[in-house]
Motif scaffolding. Structure first.
Motif, mmCIF file in Angstrom:
data_model
loop_
_atom_site.group_PDB
_atom_site.id
_atom_site.type_symbol
_atom_site.label_atom_id
_atom_site.label_comp_id
_atom_site.label_asym_id
_atom_site.label_seq_id
_atom_site.Cartn_x
_atom_site.Cartn_y
_atom_site.Cartn_z
ATOM 1 N N THR A 172 0.825 -1.203 0.000
ATOM 2 C CA THR A 172 0.000 0.000 0.000
ATOM 3 C C THR A 172 0.862 1.258 0.000
ATOM 4 O OG1 THR A 172 -1.783 -1.139 1.174
ATOM 5 C CG2 THR A 172 -1.785 1.276 1.243
ATOM 6 N N ALA A 173 1.939 1.232 0.809
ATOM 7 C CA ALA A 173 2.822 2.392 0.903
ATOM 8 C C ALA A 173 3.485 2.693 -0.436
ATOM 9 C CB ALA A 173 3.880 2.161 1.970
ATOM 10 N N LEU A 174 3.969 1.661 -1.115
ATOM 11 C CA LEU A 174 4.617 1.866 -2.411
ATOM 12 C C LEU A 174 3.619 2.367 -3.448
ATOM 13 C CD1 LEU A 174 6.950 -1.272 -2.531
ATOM 14 C CD2 LEU A 174 7.618 1.106 -2.159
ATOM 15 N N ALA A 175 2.400 1.872 -3.373
ATOM 16 C CA ALA A 175 1.374 2.327 -4.314
ATOM 17 C C ALA A 175 1.052 3.798 -4.084
ATOM 18 C CB ALA A 175 0.121 1.476 -4.159
ATOM 19 N N ARG A 176 0.992 4.220 -2.827
ATOM 20 C CA ARG A 176 0.707 5.619 -2.531
ATOM 21 C C ARG A 176 1.832 6.517 -3.016
ATOM 22 N NH1 ARG A 176 -1.481 7.036 3.333
ATOM 23 N NH2 ARG A 176 -1.527 9.048 2.246
ATOM 24 N N GLU A 208 1.650 7.286 -6.632
ATOM 25 C CA GLU A 208 0.588 8.201 -7.052
ATOM 26 C C GLU A 208 1.124 9.609 -7.275
ATOM 27 O OE1 GLU A 208 -2.244 8.007 -3.933
ATOM 28 O OE2 GLU A 208 -3.024 6.024 -4.488
ATOM 29 N N LEU A 209 2.312 9.891 -6.737
ATOM 30 C CA LEU A 209 2.910 11.209 -6.899
ATOM 31 C C LEU A 209 3.513 11.344 -8.286
ATOM 32 C CD1 LEU A 209 4.780 11.443 -3.470
ATOM 33 C CD2 LEU A 209 2.543 12.381 -4.040
ATOM 34 N N ASP A 210 3.355 12.525 -8.880
ATOM 35 C CA ASP A 210 3.925 12.762 -10.204
ATOM 36 C C ASP A 210 5.441 12.588 -10.170
ATOM 37 O OD1 ASP A 210 1.462 13.327 -11.242
ATOM 38 O OD2 ASP A 210 1.662 15.509 -11.029
ATOM 39 N N GLY A 211 5.962 11.813 -11.111
ATOM 40 C CA GLY A 211 7.408 11.646 -11.233
ATOM 41 C C GLY A 211 8.000 10.546 -10.381
ATOM 42 N N VAL A 212 7.185 9.851 -9.602
ATOM 43 C CA VAL A 212 7.698 8.784 -8.741
ATOM 44 C C VAL A 212 7.284 7.446 -9.320
ATOM 45 C CG1 VAL A 212 7.657 7.751 -6.447
ATOM 46 C CG2 VAL A 212 7.648 10.251 -6.691
ATOM 47 N N GLY A 213 8.289 6.715 -9.809
ATOM 48 C CA GLY A 213 8.044 5.377 -10.330
ATOM 49 C C GLY A 213 8.349 4.321 -9.283
ATOM 50 N N GLU A 214 8.311 3.068 -9.711
ATOM 51 C CA GLU A 214 8.489 1.968 -8.766
ATOM 52 C C GLU A 214 9.858 1.999 -8.088
ATOM 53 O OE1 GLU A 214 8.367 -2.958 -8.676
ATOM 54 O OE2 GLU A 214 7.898 -1.849 -10.520
ATOM 55 N N LYS A 215 10.919 2.253 -8.860
ATOM 56 C CA LYS A 215 12.264 2.257 -8.300
ATOM 57 C C LYS A 215 12.451 3.385 -7.290
ATOM 58 C CE LYS A 215 17.139 2.312 -9.654
ATOM 59 N NZ LYS A 215 18.093 2.370 -10.807
ATOM 60 N N THR A 216 12.010 4.587 -7.668
ATOM 61 C CA THR A 216 12.141 5.738 -6.766
ATOM 62 C C THR A 216 11.298 5.539 -5.517
ATOM 63 O OG1 THR A 216 12.548 7.212 -8.635
ATOM 64 C CG2 THR A 216 11.877 8.237 -6.571
ATOM 65 N N ALA A 261 5.590 17.670 -4.405
ATOM 66 C CA ALA A 261 4.220 17.151 -4.399
ATOM 67 C C ALA A 261 3.511 17.484 -3.090
ATOM 68 C CB ALA A 261 4.237 15.639 -4.626
ATOM 69 N N LEU A 262 4.212 17.336 -1.969
ATOM 70 C CA LEU A 262 3.595 17.661 -0.686
ATOM 71 C C LEU A 262 3.387 19.167 -0.545
ATOM 72 C CD1 LEU A 262 5.486 15.212 1.709
ATOM 73 C CD2 LEU A 262 3.223 14.956 0.698
ATOM 74 N N ALA A 263 4.323 19.950 -1.102
ATOM 75 C CA ALA A 263 4.162 21.402 -1.068
ATOM 76 C C ALA A 263 2.916 21.818 -1.843
ATOM 77 C CB ALA A 263 5.400 22.087 -1.631
ATOM 78 N N ASP A 264 2.671 21.170 -2.979
ATOM 79 C CA ASP A 264 1.478 21.488 -3.766
ATOM 80 C C ASP A 264 0.211 21.202 -2.958
ATOM 81 O OD1 ASP A 264 2.931 22.346 -5.932
ATOM 82 O OD2 ASP A 264 2.829 20.427 -6.996
ATOM 83 N N ARG A 265 0.219 20.116 -2.197
ATOM 84 C CA ARG A 265 -0.949 19.789 -1.389
ATOM 85 C C ARG A 265 -1.143 20.817 -0.274
ATOM 86 N NH1 ARG A 265 -0.898 13.161 -0.640
ATOM 87 N NH2 ARG A 265 -0.799 12.642 -2.872
ATOM 88 N N VAL A 266 -0.046 21.233 0.335
ATOM 89 C CA VAL A 266 -0.132 22.239 1.394
ATOM 90 C C VAL A 266 -0.693 23.543 0.845
ATOM 91 C CG1 VAL A 266 1.238 23.699 2.929
ATOM 92 C CG2 VAL A 266 1.678 21.242 2.830
ATOM 93 N N LEU A 267 -0.197 23.963 -0.312
ATOM 94 C CA LEU A 267 -0.668 25.216 -0.905
ATOM 95 C C LEU A 267 -2.141 25.126 -1.284
ATOM 96 C CD1 LEU A 267 2.369 26.178 -3.154
ATOM 97 C CD2 LEU A 267 1.687 27.212 -0.993
ATOM 98 N N ALA A 268 -2.565 23.959 -1.736
ATOM 99 C CA ALA A 268 -3.962 23.799 -2.140
ATOM 100 C C ALA A 268 -4.897 23.787 -0.935
ATOM 101 C CB ALA A 268 -4.127 22.502 -2.936
ATOM 102 N N GLU A 269 -4.402 23.322 0.212
ATOM 103 C CA GLU A 269 -5.290 23.100 1.352
ATOM 104 C C GLU A 269 -5.124 24.099 2.488
ATOM 105 O OE1 GLU A 269 -4.680 19.064 2.568
ATOM 106 O OE2 GLU A 269 -4.967 18.266 0.533
ATOM 107 N N GLU A 270 -4.013 24.838 2.548
ATOM 108 C CA GLU A 270 -3.750 25.679 3.715
ATOM 109 C C GLU A 270 -3.608 27.161 3.400
ATOM 110 O OE1 GLU A 270 -0.782 24.240 6.436
ATOM 111 O OE2 GLU A 270 -1.115 22.152 5.865
ATOM 112 N N THR A 271 -3.547 27.529 2.122
ATOM 113 C CA THR A 271 -3.504 28.954 1.801
ATOM 114 C C THR A 271 -4.906 29.550 1.939
ATOM 115 O OG1 THR A 271 -3.764 28.422 -0.550
ATOM 116 C CG2 THR A 271 -1.520 28.795 0.261
ATOM 117 N N ALA A 272 -4.950 30.845 2.179
ATOM 118 C CA ALA A 272 -6.232 31.540 2.326
ATOM 119 C C ALA A 272 -6.490 32.387 1.084
ATOM 120 C CB ALA A 272 -6.214 32.416 3.572
#
Length: 396
Positions: free
Chosen positions: A234-238, A241-249, A281-292
């Motif tokens: 499950t962790a590897l699948a999640r 899901e991030l852009d640019g992250v393949g199986e090896k990375t 990717a995490l920064a994009d989520r923060v900006l989408a959810e925490e900016t006013a």
């Protein structure tokens, strides 16, 4: 708005002001004042370029003026002037201005005024308000005593910052504040820097001491905990899901998180080739959810007129309510901004626009549906319908 409706609202607004104590802002005599009266026709007339001395004879007489004139809307300037009643802006003698933020439910991303109810939009707007307050208190360090939080009486919220250190900011400086609050042009790659470790070598480290770097680091910690609490598949699948992250990375990042979770907690992001991708990717989520999503022109305008707390909003009949920070979470505008003076009696209205009424009077305590025609309703419901142009006052 028909004459009977206009006269009724004007009379009841005057009754409200006669029975209410409307506070004045700090330095009230140094501010420009304005109001919109109840007038005939569809248009509105703003009466402005007045000092409080012109309007009411001074702060002590403001309540008398409001009771006598019963305006539809009341405003004062964020700015302080030498001569607030001068009709030429350049000659008013600008001194300073409060830093003001406006959140408008109609302008929030993800809100559709055509499909979302008034109550739903206001709830989304309160979430945005909480994000704004978090940024102002945590990132800028403003204390609760330096912030005035206000329900606008209509579609959103205002926050007045009265810290003396910000009153002298010009429009450009205020635009930089807006850009920070909205996360505009955040350098995602700049969140990571190389710092020497205890071995004397350089390692990638997240700027986690404050600001958006701190917020991204908090998101990284929560994301790491979620991955490590899941099974490996499950962790590897999640991760993938991030852009640019393949199986090896994904496998490399997951291995580092497993082997060095404490390093991640300290801001160490030596996660292999996927580190920058993960942080972005995490920064994009923060900006989408925490900016006013504040209204930029309101904050950058150093001469803005803003609604007076304690006054009535002529488009809803709701009180422009000042809110202490501890009550914001539980505040429900369509229930808690109803004027007490409008709760006791019933009135007759001719409903011209039937449908949901988002005022605390129905099964869910925030909305009910009204049919067209002549109806007897509780007064605060009738005032809302009349002010919104959804009904006219019927003969009793």
């Amino acid at each position: 708005m028909e004459r009977r409706t206009r006269e009724y609202l004007s009379g009841r607004f005057g009754d409200y002001y006669r029975r209410s104590d409307t506070p004045v802002p700090p330095a009230a005599a140094d501010r420009e004042w304005g109001h919109i009266p109840f007038t005939e026709g569809e248009g509105t007339t703003m009466v402005r370029h007045q000092s409080l001395l012109d309007v009411a004879g001074g702060p002590e007489q403001l309540g008398e003026f409001l009771a006598r004139e019963s305006p539809r809307h009341v405003y004062f300037s964020a700015a302080r002037y030498d001569d607030p009643s001068n009709r030429t802006m350049a000659q008013k003698g600008w001194r300073s201005a409060d830093l003001v933020f406006d959140l408008d439910a109609d302008h929030l991303p993800g809100v559709d005024p055509e499909t979302d109810s008034y109550t739903e939009m206001l709830r989304e707007c309160k979430d945005a308000l909480l994000d704004l307050l978090d940024v102002l208190t945590t990132d800028f360090g403003f204390g609760d005593d330096e912030l005035e939080i206000v329900f606008s009486g209509g579609r959103g919220y205002h926050v007045h910052v009265r810290d003396p250190s910000v009153r002298g900011l010009d429009s450009e400086a205020r635009r930089e504040v807006v850009d920070y609050v909205r996360g505009i042009d955040l350098d995602r790659d700049g969140l990571i820097e190389k710092r020497p470790n205890d071995r004397g070598t350089l390692q990638k480290t997240l700027r986690a001491e404050g600001g958006w770097g701190r917020r991204v680091h908090e998101r990284l910690l929560a994301y790491t905990d979620a991955l490590l609490n899941a099974d490996e598949e499950t962790a590897l699948a999640r991760l993938q899901e991030l852009d640019g992250v393949g199986e090896k990375t994904a496998t490399t990042i997951y291995g580092v998180l497993q082997n060095n979770p404490e390093g991640v907690r300290s801001g160490n992001v030596e996660l292999g080739p996927g580190a920058s991708t993960l942080i972005r990717a995490l920064a994009d989520r923060v900006l989408a959810e925490e900016t006013a999503p504040i209204d930029e022109p309101v904050t950058t305008d150093v001469r803005r007129l803003i609604r007076l707390p304690g006054s009535l909003h002529g488009g809803t009949g709701f009180v422009v309510r000042r809110l202490d920070r501890e009550v914001v979470d539980d505040f429900e505008p369509t229930r808690d901004a109803v004027a007490e003076q409008f709760r006791d009696q019933r009135i007759m209205v001719e409903v011209t626009e039937p449908g949901p009424v988002p005022v605390g009077n129905g099964p869910s305590d925030d909305s009910f549906t009204i049919e067209g025609g002549t109806r007897s309703v509780r007064e605060f419901v009738g005032v809302f319908l009349l002010a919104r142009g959804r009904a006219e006052k019927a003969a009793e």
